[in-house]
Design a protein around this motif. Structure first.
Motif, PDB file in Angstrom:
ATOM      1  N   LYS A 101       0.725  -1.235  -0.026  1.00 21.45           N
ATOM      2  CA  LYS A 101       0.160  -0.165  -0.193  1.00 21.45           C
ATOM      3  C   LYS A 101       1.015   1.158  -0.082  1.00 21.45           C
ATOM      4  O   LYS A 101       2.135   1.140   0.513  1.00 21.45           O
ATOM      5  N   ARG A 102       0.066   2.371  -0.616  1.00 19.95           N
ATOM      6  CA  ARG A 102       1.128   3.797  -0.410  1.00 19.95           C
ATOM      7  C   ARG A 102       0.608   4.326   0.769  1.00 19.95           C
ATOM      8  O   ARG A 102      -0.445   4.405   1.323  1.00 19.95           O
ATOM      9  N   THR A 260       9.966   4.052  -1.712  1.00 18.18           N
ATOM     10  CA  THR A 260       9.620   2.426  -2.000  1.00 18.18           C
ATOM     11  C   THR A 260      10.251   1.849  -0.950  1.00 18.18           C
ATOM     12  O   THR A 260      11.371   1.786  -0.936  1.00 18.18           O
ATOM     13  N   SER A 261       9.654   1.135  -0.155  1.00 18.59           N
ATOM     14  CA  SER A 261      10.067   0.278   0.801  1.00 18.59           C
ATOM     15  C   SER A 261       9.491  -1.120   1.057  1.00 18.59           C
ATOM     16  O   SER A 261       8.565  -1.309   0.843  1.00 18.59           O
ATOM     17  N   LYS A 262      10.330  -2.122   1.645  1.00 15.81           N
ATOM     18  CA  LYS A 262       9.975  -3.351   2.237  1.00 15.81           C
ATOM     19  C   LYS A 262       9.945  -3.424   3.678  1.00 15.81           C
ATOM     20  O   LYS A 262      11.062  -3.156   4.314  1.00 15.81           O
ATOM     21  N   ILE A 263       9.022  -3.912   4.348  1.00 17.63           N
ATOM     22  CA  ILE A 263       8.976  -4.285   5.855  1.00 17.63           C
ATOM     23  C   ILE A 263       8.769  -5.463   6.210  1.00 17.63           C
ATOM     24  O   ILE A 263       7.756  -6.192   5.846  1.00 17.63           O
ATOM     25  N   ILE A 264       9.519  -5.953   7.189  1.00 17.88           N
ATOM     26  CA  ILE A 264       9.510  -7.614   7.113  1.00 17.88           C
ATOM     27  C   ILE A 264       9.071  -7.997   8.738  1.00 17.88           C
ATOM     28  O   ILE A 264       9.765  -7.696   9.692  1.00 17.88           O
ATOM     29  N   LEU A 265       7.942  -8.766   8.826  1.00 11.34           N
ATOM     30  CA  LEU A 265       7.394  -9.309  10.176  1.00 11.34           C
ATOM     31  C   LEU A 265       8.024 -10.660  10.318  1.00 11.34           C
ATOM     32  O   LEU A 265       7.512 -11.387   9.842  1.00 11.34           O
ATOM     33  N   THR A 266       8.791 -10.667  11.392  1.00 14.73           N
ATOM     34  CA  THR A 266       9.254 -12.021  11.824  1.00 14.73           C
ATOM     35  C   THR A 266       8.246 -12.728  12.841  1.00 14.73           C
ATOM     36  O   THR A 266       8.287 -11.871  13.907  1.00 14.73           O
ATOM     37  N   ILE A 267       7.841 -13.667  12.830  1.00 14.25           N
ATOM     38  CA  ILE A 267       6.912 -14.450  13.630  1.00 14.25           C
ATOM     39  C   ILE A 267       7.562 -15.547  14.114  1.00 14.25           C
ATOM     40  O   ILE A 267       7.884 -16.768  13.408  1.00 14.25           O
ATOM     41  N   ASN A 268       8.192 -15.452  15.287  1.00 12.56           N
ATOM     42  CA  ASN A 268       8.909 -16.655  15.879  1.00 12.56           C
ATOM     43  C   ASN A 268       7.763 -17.369  16.935  1.00 12.56           C
ATOM     44  O   ASN A 268       7.212 -17.320  17.853  1.00 12.56           O
ATOM     45  N   ILE A 269       7.791 -18.835  16.460  1.00 14.00           N
ATOM     46  CA  ILE A 269       6.718 -19.930  16.865  1.00 14.00           C
ATOM     47  C   ILE A 269       7.639 -20.833  17.659  1.00 14.00           C
ATOM     48  O   ILE A 269       7.094 -22.180  17.972  1.00 14.00           O
ATOM     49  N   ALA A 270       9.049 -20.869  17.838  1.00 18.40           N
ATOM     50  CA  ALA A 270       9.859 -21.890  18.514  1.00 18.40           C
ATOM     51  C   ALA A 270       9.247 -22.207  19.950  1.00 18.40           C
ATOM     52  O   ALA A 270       8.946 -21.458  20.728  1.00 18.40           O
TER      53      ALA A 270
END
Length: 322
Positions: A101-102, A260-270
């Motif tokens: 999304k913008r 223009t950017s990329k964001i990363i959500l890390t989901i830790n389920i360990a």
């Protein structure tokens, strides 16, 4: 010639206005998520009978995700009435696109999100007394040796953990999936059984929500709200970065969006599913694997499986990609 000069001048003015608008206005952001299964120290066993396991598949039914700007403005990237199910099964190390999304440029310091349920596969078995109406249930028979009913066979089974109400499923519900001739079904599991009419079923498949006595998620009023809100779909459970209620661990490194950017959500389920191994019963316990089952009686209490099922909330960490 005059017309050509005027056209060129007008074109330059338009480009300048567009450029200014881009610099001071919006930029496109792509939100991706990835599953992490590297063990964390916060998930270590508390005692010798407390066990933690990691799901082998994972799905998130997401309805809402927003960034929070430094000035307090909340900017949604995902905002849907019906949940979008994102399946991470088989791609734990490959980022999955959640939305694009913008959004307004600026410095962002937080985020918030809502999901209807988390779905996962866990290696487990199911045990009930021989007089239970579910002694012949497919989940029971498929996880017991055909020649010796006391030998448990553990295999992946799918659970859903509800964090927001969806039709007959309420917040805090934990339901298990099984297959019938008519297709897949979802059932609640009863905490206790009575050897009497109407109280022998472990798996509950009903058109309405059971009143009491089902295995559910963790108890934390600061996270869920009062018990009166559990079946109220208008009371939303929103996960916010920085919050610690319900064992929540949602963090973020502040970043600036200007292009223009990329964001990363890390989901830790360990180690994110915890249970208490029933080491007193050598038939249905003491094998360090997850066994679902009810209790029966008061003195003594008989456990047809393990106890204290405590699914942890996964940890969430948001960063801007380099």
């Amino acid at each position: 010639m005059k017309y050509l000069v005027r056209s060129i001048a007008l074109f330059v003015i338009i480009l300048a206005l567009v450029g200014c608008s881009e610099a001071a206005g919006e930029a496109e952001v792509s939100l991706e998520a990835v599953i992490d299964t590297v063990s964390r120290s916060t998930r270590s066993s508390d005692t010798e009978v407390s066990r933690n396991i990691t799901p082998s598949t994972y799905k998130i039914a997401l309805t809402y995700f927003a960034l929070i700007r430094k000035d307090g403005a909340v900017i949604p990237i995902i905002d849907e009435d019906a949940p979008e199910v994102y399946d991470f099964s088989g791609r734990f190390t490959t980022p999955l696109l959640l939305g694009r999304k913008r959004i307004p440029v600026g410095e962002y310091t937080g985020y918030e999100m809502r999901f209807t349920y988390l779905e996962m596969a866990l290696e487990c078995s199911f045990s009930v007394p021989s007089w239970s109406t579910d002694a012949g249930h497919i989940l029971v028979t498929s996880t017991h040796d055909a020649s010796d009913n006391t030998i448990l066979l553990h295999q992946p089974n799918t659970l859903r953990l509800y964090f927001n109400t969806d039709d007959k499923f309420h917040k805090r519900d934990m339901v298990v999936k099984y297959t019938t001739d008519d297709g897949p079904e979802w059932a609640w599991m009863r905490r206790e059984l009575e050897n009497s009419d109407g109280s022998k079923a472990f798996f509950l498949k009903t058109v309405t929500h059971p009143v009491v006595g089902i295995i559910d998620l963790f108890s934390d009023d600061a996270f869920w709200g009062s018990a009166d809100d559990y079946d109220n779909p208008d009371t939303k459970i929103t996960i916010r970065s920085g919050s610690t209620t319900g064992g929540l661990d949602a963090t973020m490194e502040s970043f600036r969006i200007s292009a223009t950017s990329k964001i990363i959500l890390t989901i830790n389920i360990a180690d994110s599913f915890n249970f208490w191994e029933d080491t007193d019963d050598l038939t249905y316990g003491n094998n360090e694997k997850l066994d679902f089952g009810p209790t029966y009686g008061n003195s003594p209490i008989t456990y047809y499986g393990d106890k204290g099922f405590h699914p942890f909330m996964p940890s969430f960490s948001l960063v801007k990609a380099p």
